[in-house]
Design an enzyme around this catalytic site. Sequence first.
Site, PDB file in Angstrom:
ATOM      1  N   HIS A  44      -9.075  -4.808 -11.347  1.00 48.68           N
ATOM      2  CA  HIS A  44      -8.316  -4.226 -12.460  1.00 48.68           C
ATOM      3  C   HIS A  44      -9.025  -4.636 -13.747  1.00 48.68           C
ATOM      4  CE1 HIS A  44      -5.107  -4.829  -9.420  1.00 48.68           C
ATOM      5  NE2 HIS A  44      -4.520  -3.782  -9.961  1.00 48.68           N
ATOM      6  N   GLU A  84      -2.593   5.535  -5.354  1.00 45.23           N
ATOM      7  CA  GLU A  84      -2.147   4.596  -4.310  1.00 45.23           C
ATOM      8  C   GLU A  84      -0.619   4.610  -4.207  1.00 45.23           C
ATOM      9  OE1 GLU A  84      -4.011   0.746  -4.461  1.00 45.23           O
ATOM     10  OE2 GLU A  84      -2.294  -0.203  -3.497  1.00 45.23           O
ATOM     11  N   HIS A 120       2.260  -1.183   1.878  1.00 44.56           N
ATOM     12  CA  HIS A 120       3.130  -0.287   1.114  1.00 44.56           C
ATOM     13  C   HIS A 120       3.797   0.714   2.061  1.00 44.56           C
ATOM     14  CE1 HIS A 120       0.463  -0.860  -2.750  1.00 44.56           C
ATOM     15  NE2 HIS A 120       0.998  -1.983  -2.317  1.00 44.56           N
ATOM     16  N   ASP A 130      -6.513   0.218   1.289  1.00 42.68           N
ATOM     17  CA  ASP A 130      -6.331  -1.170   0.863  1.00 42.68           C
ATOM     18  C   ASP A 130      -5.818  -1.920   2.079  1.00 42.68           C
ATOM     19  OD1 ASP A 130      -7.295  -1.081  -1.655  1.00 42.68           O
ATOM     20  OD2 ASP A 130      -5.407  -1.496  -2.682  1.00 42.68           O
ATOM     21  N   ASP A 176       0.925  -8.783   1.038  1.00 45.21           N
ATOM     22  CA  ASP A 176      -0.542  -8.668   0.922  1.00 45.21           C
ATOM     23  C   ASP A 176      -1.285  -9.654   1.811  1.00 45.21           C
ATOM     24  OD1 ASP A 176      -0.702  -6.577  -1.011  1.00 45.21           O
ATOM     25  OD2 ASP A 176      -0.181  -7.993  -2.590  1.00 45.21           O
ATOM     26  N   ASP A 222      -7.151  -5.805  -0.242  1.00 43.41           N
ATOM     27  CA  ASP A 222      -6.176  -6.079  -1.290  1.00 43.41           C
ATOM     28  C   ASP A 222      -5.192  -7.085  -0.696  1.00 43.41           C
ATOM     29  OD1 ASP A 222      -4.525  -6.110  -3.418  1.00 43.41           O
ATOM     30  OD2 ASP A 222      -4.090  -3.987  -3.452  1.00 43.41           O
TER      31      ASP A 222
HETATM   32  C1  XUL Z   1      -0.120  -3.504  -5.752  1.00 43.22           C
HETATM   33  C2  XUL Z   1      -1.461  -3.070  -5.342  1.00 43.22           C
HETATM   34  C3  XUL Z   1      -2.493  -2.982  -6.408  1.00 43.22           C
HETATM   35  C4  XUL Z   1      -3.307  -1.737  -6.338  1.00 43.22           C
HETATM   36  C5  XUL Z   1      -4.187  -1.523  -7.531  1.00 43.22           C
HETATM   37  O1  XUL Z   1       0.794  -3.582  -4.728  1.00 43.22           O
HETATM   38  O2  XUL Z   1      -1.704  -2.836  -4.189  1.00 43.22           O
HETATM   39  O3  XUL Z   1      -3.336  -4.060  -6.318  1.00 43.22           O
HETATM   40  O4  XUL Z   1      -4.132  -1.762  -5.217  1.00 43.22           O
HETATM   41  O5  XUL Z   1      -3.501  -1.604  -8.736  1.00 43.22           O
HETATM   42 CO    CO Z   2      -3.431  -2.079  -3.259  1.00 45.79          CO
END
Ligand code: XUL
Ligand code: CO
Length: 399
Positions: A64, A195, A234, A259, A272, A302
């Site tokens: 980011h 995403e 997610h 991710d 995560d 991620d």
């Molecule tokens: C948040 C997430 C972020 C996105 C990029 O849950 O996964 O890291 O991958 O903003």
């Molecule tokens: Co992500």
Amino acid sequence: MEEWLRFSVCYWHSFRGTGADPFGQATIKRNWDDGTETIENYKRRLEAAFEFFTKLGVKYWTFHDRDISPEGQTLEETNRNLDEMSDLALNLQRQTGVQLLWNTCNLFAHPRYSNGAATNPNAHVFAYAAAQVKKGLEIGQKLGAKNFVFWGGREGYSSLLNTDLNLEMSNMANFLRMALVYKKKIGFEGQLLIEPKPKEPTRHQYDYDAQTVMSFLRQFNLQNDFKLNIEPNHTTLAGHGYEHDVVMASTFGILGSIDANTGSPDLGWDTDQFPMDIRACTAVMLQVIRQGGVQPGGLNFDAKVRRESTNTKDLFIAHIAAMDSFARGLRNASKIVEDGIMARHLKERYISFESGFGLKICNGLTDLEECEEFIHQHGEPEMISGQQEHCEAIFNRYL
Ligand code: XUL
Ligand code: CO
């Protein structure tokens, strides 16, 4: 094997050191990080990250904007910081050969985005977010990003009582269209990715899941210019199975990147974690093979080590073991494809649509009256087993 498994390390989770985590899972203090918001500290952190990528042998990274560079008092100062830090990133990329899988803008951590970025009820905030994305695309182009990600961390609502859904979603579409126009204008070739995530940090996010985003893109005629970055944790938050969105996005032809993390099924929030489940990795790689790879995307971790995993060594073990999980997943999946048993089962299940009246249905060449006539002639359909347990048993043989 190399290009099937294009691994990438997420700078956010592994290297922000003591930086504040918007989800409250404070990261571990590392010895390359003095916890200050100085450019010197940000530089030390970035250098440590590239040393880590090189030692791992990973060819890609992601970040980011606010991970690599501190926010200043004004947008000008913030952008100057970004220029300086991205100069260093460019040098490190050149020295190490590590490339940028994607970059993205943090449009969720700063208090100004509490009520959304592109979907903020205040046009001033929308403009701020747009200015940030303009710079993000320029940085992406400078660093040769293969993709650019939009994760709408605050693009949703907390209460329907104070939310104009129609206006917010159409503003979001305008925001994405502006990014597309600017990307083309500056000649940035990265693939734009959205995403999906159903909730957290907001109560409801507009990019709920793959199917929702696909409908949104089609509604606003953006479906040819955006693909999806699917994060399985997610997906499970949206109430689906681990690989569901990977398969769904791929079926729509818009799976752009992954991710690659996981959650704890017994928790139900975005933890995560590193993916270590061979069954899940096999299911994902099976779809990746079916669609012929995810380039220019890849498998980005991620993911973060657990708060209790405090050794630097844990960081290495996590990434290496997760890469091994996907490597095993790829081997398993390629064997499944080679053997063709599962594909034969699938084909067999839908065989009635391949000829005769079924083919007519498939091609949209019949109507209700003709279907009625068909039933008068053929009567009750025969029951055909779904053989789910049989399929599960075959799948298990490859793990
Ligand atoms: C948040 C997430 C972020 C996105 C990029 O849950 O996964 O890291 O991958 O903003
Ligand atoms: Co992500």
